[in-house]
Design a protein around this motif. Structure first.
Motif, PDB file in Angstrom:
ATOM      1  N   TYR A  37       0.860  -1.186   0.000  1.00  0.00           N
ATOM      2  CA  TYR A  37       0.000   0.000   0.000  1.00  0.00           C
ATOM      3  C   TYR A  37       0.895   1.234   0.000  1.00  0.00           C
ATOM      4  O   TYR A  37       1.662   1.459   0.940  1.00  0.00           O
ATOM      5  CB  TYR A  37      -0.928   0.042   1.216  1.00  0.00           C
ATOM      6  CG  TYR A  37      -1.905   1.191   1.133  1.00  0.00           C
ATOM      7  CD1 TYR A  37      -3.152   1.020   0.561  1.00  0.00           C
ATOM      8  CD2 TYR A  37      -1.563   2.474   1.581  1.00  0.00           C
ATOM      9  CE1 TYR A  37      -4.039   2.079   0.444  1.00  0.00           C
ATOM     10  CE2 TYR A  37      -2.423   3.535   1.465  1.00  0.00           C
ATOM     11  CZ  TYR A  37      -3.671   3.327   0.893  1.00  0.00           C
ATOM     12  OH  TYR A  37      -4.540   4.387   0.759  1.00  0.00           O
ATOM     13  N   TRP A  38       0.781   2.002  -1.085  1.00  0.00           N
ATOM     14  CA  TRP A  38       1.537   3.241  -1.209  1.00  0.00           C
ATOM     15  C   TRP A  38       0.567   4.416  -1.097  1.00  0.00           C
ATOM     16  O   TRP A  38      -0.231   4.660  -2.006  1.00  0.00           O
ATOM     17  CB  TRP A  38       2.280   3.297  -2.532  1.00  0.00           C
ATOM     18  CG  TRP A  38       3.284   2.186  -2.709  1.00  0.00           C
ATOM     19  CD1 TRP A  38       4.478   2.046  -2.070  1.00  0.00           C
ATOM     20  CD2 TRP A  38       3.168   1.062  -3.588  1.00  0.00           C
ATOM     21  NE1 TRP A  38       5.113   0.903  -2.496  1.00  0.00           N
ATOM     22  CE2 TRP A  38       4.333   0.270  -3.426  1.00  0.00           C
ATOM     23  CE3 TRP A  38       2.202   0.620  -4.492  1.00  0.00           C
ATOM     24  CZ2 TRP A  38       4.556  -0.900  -4.133  1.00  0.00           C
ATOM     25  CZ3 TRP A  38       2.416  -0.549  -5.196  1.00  0.00           C
ATOM     26  CH2 TRP A  38       3.589  -1.292  -5.009  1.00  0.00           C
ATOM     27  N   LEU A  47       3.416  -1.427   4.345  1.00  0.00           N
ATOM     28  CA  LEU A  47       3.727  -2.730   4.898  1.00  0.00           C
ATOM     29  C   LEU A  47       5.235  -2.966   4.996  1.00  0.00           C
ATOM     30  O   LEU A  47       5.687  -4.045   5.372  1.00  0.00           O
ATOM     31  CB  LEU A  47       3.098  -3.846   4.057  1.00  0.00           C
ATOM     32  CG  LEU A  47       1.581  -4.022   4.202  1.00  0.00           C
ATOM     33  CD1 LEU A  47       0.832  -3.059   3.298  1.00  0.00           C
ATOM     34  CD2 LEU A  47       1.154  -5.440   3.922  1.00  0.00           C
ATOM     35  N   SER A  48       6.013  -1.955   4.604  1.00  0.00           N
ATOM     36  CA  SER A  48       7.485  -1.985   4.702  1.00  0.00           C
ATOM     37  C   SER A  48       8.112  -3.123   3.910  1.00  0.00           C
ATOM     38  O   SER A  48       9.139  -3.673   4.304  1.00  0.00           O
ATOM     39  CB  SER A  48       7.911  -2.084   6.182  1.00  0.00           C
ATOM     40  OG  SER A  48       7.409  -1.001   6.926  1.00  0.00           O
ATOM     41  N   THR A  49       7.501  -3.476   2.779  1.00  0.00           N
ATOM     42  CA  THR A  49       8.009  -4.573   1.954  1.00  0.00           C
ATOM     43  C   THR A  49       8.453  -4.106   0.578  1.00  0.00           C
ATOM     44  O   THR A  49       9.490  -4.541   0.074  1.00  0.00           O
ATOM     45  CB  THR A  49       6.932  -5.665   1.787  1.00  0.00           C
ATOM     46  OG1 THR A  49       6.486  -6.090   3.074  1.00  0.00           O
ATOM     47  CG2 THR A  49       7.492  -6.872   1.035  1.00  0.00           C
ATOM     48  N   THR A  79       9.549   2.517  -9.639  1.00  0.00           N
ATOM     49  CA  THR A  79       9.742   1.071  -9.732  1.00  0.00           C
ATOM     50  C   THR A  79       9.652   0.483  -8.324  1.00  0.00           C
ATOM     51  O   THR A  79       9.793   1.188  -7.321  1.00  0.00           O
ATOM     52  CB  THR A  79      11.106   0.706 -10.339  1.00  0.00           C
ATOM     53  OG1 THR A  79      12.156   1.177  -9.487  1.00  0.00           O
ATOM     54  CG2 THR A  79      11.258   1.286 -11.730  1.00  0.00           C
ATOM     55  N   PHE A  80       9.390  -0.834  -8.273  1.00  0.00           N
ATOM     56  CA  PHE A  80       9.363  -1.536  -6.992  1.00  0.00           C
ATOM     57  C   PHE A  80       9.785  -2.983  -7.216  1.00  0.00           C
ATOM     58  O   PHE A  80       9.793  -3.476  -8.343  1.00  0.00           O
ATOM     59  CB  PHE A  80       7.990  -1.447  -6.322  1.00  0.00           C
ATOM     60  CG  PHE A  80       6.860  -2.059  -7.100  1.00  0.00           C
ATOM     61  CD1 PHE A  80       6.455  -3.369  -6.878  1.00  0.00           C
ATOM     62  CD2 PHE A  80       6.177  -1.319  -8.060  1.00  0.00           C
ATOM     63  CE1 PHE A  80       5.405  -3.920  -7.581  1.00  0.00           C
ATOM     64  CE2 PHE A  80       5.124  -1.861  -8.775  1.00  0.00           C
ATOM     65  CZ  PHE A  80       4.740  -3.171  -8.536  1.00  0.00           C
ATOM     66  N   PRO A  81      10.149  -3.711  -6.138  1.00  0.00           N
ATOM     67  CA  PRO A  81      10.769  -5.031  -6.291  1.00  0.00           C
ATOM     68  C   PRO A  81       9.818  -6.133  -6.737  1.00  0.00           C
ATOM     69  O   PRO A  81       8.609  -5.953  -6.871  1.00  0.00           O
ATOM     70  CB  PRO A  81      11.296  -5.331  -4.870  1.00  0.00           C
ATOM     71  CG  PRO A  81      11.286  -4.029  -4.153  1.00  0.00           C
ATOM     72  CD  PRO A  81      10.188  -3.226  -4.760  1.00  0.00           C
ATOM     73  N   SER A  82      10.400  -7.320  -6.924  1.00  0.00           N
ATOM     74  CA  SER A  82       9.705  -8.542  -7.322  1.00  0.00           C
ATOM     75  C   SER A  82       8.487  -8.820  -6.461  1.00  0.00           C
ATOM     76  O   SER A  82       8.503  -8.643  -5.242  1.00  0.00           O
ATOM     77  CB  SER A  82      10.694  -9.710  -7.224  1.00  0.00           C
ATOM     78  OG  SER A  82      10.047 -10.950  -7.281  1.00  0.00           O
ATOM     79  N   ILE A  83       7.389  -9.287  -7.102  1.00  0.00           N
ATOM     80  CA  ILE A  83       6.148  -9.613  -6.397  1.00  0.00           C
ATOM     81  C   ILE A  83       5.517 -10.830  -7.069  1.00  0.00           C
ATOM     82  O   ILE A  83       5.623 -10.982  -8.295  1.00  0.00           O
ATOM     83  CB  ILE A  83       5.197  -8.396  -6.396  1.00  0.00           C
ATOM     84  CG1 ILE A  83       4.060  -8.558  -5.393  1.00  0.00           C
ATOM     85  CG2 ILE A  83       4.659  -8.102  -7.786  1.00  0.00           C
ATOM     86  CD1 ILE A  83       3.311  -7.250  -5.145  1.00  0.00           C
ATOM     87  N   THR A  84       4.904 -11.725  -6.296  1.00  0.00           N
ATOM     88  CA  THR A  84       4.386 -12.983  -6.834  1.00  0.00           C
ATOM     89  C   THR A  84       2.949 -13.231  -6.373  1.00  0.00           C
ATOM     90  O   THR A  84       2.616 -12.989  -5.213  1.00  0.00           O
ATOM     91  CB  THR A  84       5.264 -14.173  -6.376  1.00  0.00           C
ATOM     92  OG1 THR A  84       6.587 -13.975  -6.850  1.00  0.00           O
ATOM     93  CG2 THR A  84       4.730 -15.497  -6.923  1.00  0.00           C
TER      94      THR A  84
END
Length: 254
Positions: A37-38, A47-49, A79-84
């Motif tokens: 959540y941004w 969520l600090s992820t 941009t933001f990191p890998s998510i699955t």
């Protein structure tokens, strides 16, 4: 003469009436299903992820709720990191476009995998709707199964104010909501999404950008119900209750 019992009853009815007027419509999403959540006050994921990285310095500006970011349409994005995801997911975002007059070059979001997995949303419907402002969503899973959704005649008008866009997918059906109204609801089967390459908000990571403001972006690993969308939209006027962590624990009905 009015009895004390009647007075008490009237007071109770008045309290119930005021409560129904002031409470948000719909049912809040389950906070435990939220992946990111941004709030777009800064680059923080609540969520600090999945902290955002800004590219070309998007500008902080007034959002739909508190602050948001302005993207210039030429080089600004995040941009933001890998998510699955396994099967289900939801993407929700407020957007206030300056213009769509780029013939489909305005990309709202992309999740990208090193394999075939892709989720992206842009403003072009390939002849199946208006050239500018029609919402196209493409979903490709790890097995290269392709699902494409078109919003048809639903148009995001540039310069016309804030729009709430939600995409939900449950493994067999995709839905696009525009300002709390179902723009498209189509069957499509896809399973397993590994977005382990670069992911972008406001770009397709290949030269297409969003021109306008963005705010309050949510990624969930379940497909929201219509009641969840009702709640987040809140008649077009979200408050802090519509921000993570969401205030309701009531479960929606199917």
């Amino acid at each position: 003469m009015i009895s004390i019992k009647k007075i008490l009853l009237l007071n109770i009815l008045m309290i119930l009436l005021l409560s129904s007027v002031t409470s948000a419509v719909g049912v809040a999403p389950n906070s435990g299903d939220t992946l990111a959540y941004w709030a777009m006050e800064d680059l923080t994921d609540e969520l600090s992820t999945y902290a955002l990285t800004d590219v070309s310095s998007p500008t902080s500006t007034t959002g739909i709720l508190d602050n948001g970011y302005y993207l210039d349409g030429t080089s600004d994005y995040f941009t933001f990191p890998s998510i699955t995801f396994t099967d289900d997911f939801t993407y929700s975002q407020w957007i206030n476009p300056d213009t769509w007059a780029n013939g489909g070059l305005n990309t709202i979001v992309i999740f990208d995998g090193t394999g075939t997995a892709i989720f992206y949303m842009r403003d072009y419907c390939g002849g199946l709707g208006p050239t500018d402002g029609c919402i196209q969503v493409t979903i490709i899973d790890d097995s290269n199964t392709v699902c494409t959704l078109y919003s048809g005649d639903v148009i995001l008008e540039g310069g016309a104010g804030w729009n709430h866009i939600v995409v939900t997918f449950d493994g067999t059906r995709g839905v696009i909501y525009h300002n709390n109204v179902v723009a498209v609801n189509d069957s499509c089967t896809a399973n397993g999404f590994t977005f382990n390459d670069e992911n972008g908000i406001g770009t397709n990571l290949a030269g297409r950008y969003l021109d306008g403001k963005i705010d309050e972006v949510t990624v969930s690993d379940v497909a929201w119900y219509k009641e969840n969308v009702d709640y987040i939209y809140n008649s077009g006027s979200p408050t802090s209750a519509q921000q993570y962590p969401f205030s309701s624990t009531e479960e929606p009905t199917a």
